[in-house]
Structure formats: C-alpha cells, structure tokens
Design an enzyme around this catalytic site. Structure first.
Site, PDB file in Angstrom:
ATOM      1  N   ARG A   1       0.838  -1.202   0.000  1.00  6.04           N
ATOM      2  CA  ARG A   1       0.000   0.000   0.000  1.00  6.04           C
ATOM      3  C   ARG A   1       0.871   1.250   0.000  1.00  6.04           C
ATOM      4  NH1 ARG A   1       0.966   2.012   4.917  1.00  6.04           N
ATOM      5  NH2 ARG A   1       1.175   0.610   6.700  1.00  6.04           N
TER       6      ARG A   1
ATOM      7  N   CYS B   1       3.303   6.715  10.700  1.00  2.00           N
ATOM      8  CA  CYS B   1       3.097   7.368   9.398  1.00  2.00           C
ATOM      9  C   CYS B   1       4.283   8.261   9.020  1.00  2.00           C
ATOM     10  CB  CYS B   1       1.797   8.162   9.377  1.00  2.00           C
ATOM     11  SG  CYS B   1       0.334   7.153   9.741  1.00  2.00           S
TER      12      CYS B   1
END
Length: 265
Positions: A73, A215
């Site tokens: 992803r 992240c």
C-alpha cells in the site's frame, strides 16, 4: 448508485491475523476485477501487528527489531491491533482512477462517524487521514522545559522521539495539545480496483505507536475516540455507525475518472 456489500471478518477473540486478511483482500480484489462480486468493504480487528507501506524508512521502524509486515500500500509504517476498527474497501473505480477522491471519501465517512459520537475531527492539508486538531503552537505547553521554538523534532535531524521519553511519545500528543491522528488511511489501486484502506482508533492501547514513527510524522501524535471523549467506547459500538456512514458515502458517490490535462501542441 452502485451495490456495496459489507463483510465482517472477525472482531475481539476472533480478530483476524494480518496475513489472512491480506490474502482475503487479494481474493476479493481479483473477484471484483472480474465482476464476480460487487464492491466490498471488509471490516475487522487485527491482533497486534506493525505494517509498513512502500515509503517507510528504516529509521521509522521499531528499534528493538520487532517484526514488521511490509505491504504494497501507500503510506508509511503504522500499527494495527485490538481496539481499532480496520476497513478494507475493495471498490472498482473508473479509469484513470482518482486516488485522492477515494481517500477523501474514506476520510469523510470517518469524520461523520466521529461526529456522531460527539468528537469534532478534520483533515490536515498535506497529511492523509482524520485528525483531532491541537491548540495553536504558541498556546501549547513546552516540551522538556524548552520553548517550542526549539522543538528538537523539527530542528535536529538526528533527534529520535522513540529514545527521548514520554514527553515526546506519540501516545501523549493529547496531553501536549498537539495535532493527533485518529484514523490512518493507506491504499493501493491495481487494475482500477482499490484495496487496503483505513484504521480508526476506537479504544486501543496507543502506546504501541510509541515504538515507531507513526506514518513517518515526528511532530504530531495519535488519538482515540475513547481517550478524546473520556468515556468507554468499543469497536462493537462504533461498527454499525461506521458501516452506515461508509455505505452512505461510498455507495452514493458520483464516481468520476480523474481529469487528465492534454498537452497543448
């Protein structure tokens, strides 16, 4: 309006191992591409696991060598686990695919979900996902006795928040009154069909995020519905609400291909 089905793959004691869910995603993705099944959203919980998107750097992974599952992803490293509602929308989109529009639709459904529980959330420009905004910088408490003008996370390239105690931990961002992410989004589009998706923090132990750079963002942290609202909220409580808003946003979306500007002669 396109048909949309929901599959509840497993929660709580029946939480689904990441590899099993990834295999199921790929199976459904192939079936959706072949028009054998309608657009599908898989909803579940995972046992604790770190997953890393394609842009993850080595400096963002756990320092102690904790295993990380590398996936196809977008985005960087994150954590999944108990207390977190994970969704994998597998949806066929018109080509050329407008990836940003798909991400915005997921954000919208999650913003509406949080609002129904009484929590105001928003987007942050340049950062995907759903966020709880902190106080203005000048109103936040100082870190480690230092003015925020000297925040080492922003000024020292070698500074590592994973090694510098709880005052820099992502799980404590709410105490620092910083921006904090309550839902992460990372997707992939293959053959015009989406996979991967979102993770909404309902009531997880957010200390799991302290072992990584969530992240890849060093100057913000993580949040959860239960902590922000200071009351008991479970994945079981959130599941039907999230499903309703996902259905409303995704099923009723006016899907359009991405606009491609033609080069002038």
């Amino acid at each position: 309006m396109s048909e949309l089905r929901f599959v509840h793959m497993g929660f709580g004691a029946d939480a689904v191992e990441y590899q099993e869910a990834w295999d199921e995603q790929r199976r459904v993705h192939a079936a959706r591409f072949a028009d054998e099944v309608p657009d599908t959203v898989i909803l579940l919980e995972h046992p604790p696991v770190y997953t890393a998107g394609r842009r993850t750097e080595d400096s963002e992974r756990p320092l102690d060598g904790t295993p990380v599952v590398d996936v196809d992803r977008g985005g960087k490293i994150t954590w999944h686990g108990p207390g977190q509602l994970v969704g994998y929308p597998i949806q066929k989109l018109p080509r050329p695919v407008d990836v940003v529009a798909h991400v915005r639709r997921l954000e919208e459904a999650l913003i509406r979900t949080c609002a129904e529980f009484g929590l105001e959330t928003t987007r942050v420009e340049g950062r995907s996902g759903v966020w709880v905004l902190g106080d203005p910088v000048e109103q936040r408490p100082a870190l480690g006795g230092l003015s925020l003008d000297f925040d080492p996370r922003l000024t020292d390239e070698e500074f590592d928040p994973r090694l510098n105690g709880p005052e820099y931990a992502p799980s404590n961002a709410g105490q620092r009154r910083e921006d904090r992410k309550i839902a992460a989004i990372g997707i992939r589009v293959a053959k015009g069909v989406t996979m991967h998706g979102f993770a909404l923090n309902v009531n997880p132990d957010n200390k799991w995020f302290d072992r990584i750079i969530p992240c890849g963002i060093r100057d913000a942290g993580v949040a959860s519905l239960a902590a922000e609202l200071d009351r008991d909220i479970t994945v079981e409580d959130v599941l039907p609400v999230a499903e309703r808003h996902l259905r409303d946003v995704l099923q009723n979306a006016d899907l359009k291909p991405r606009l491609v500007e033609k080069a002038s002669a």
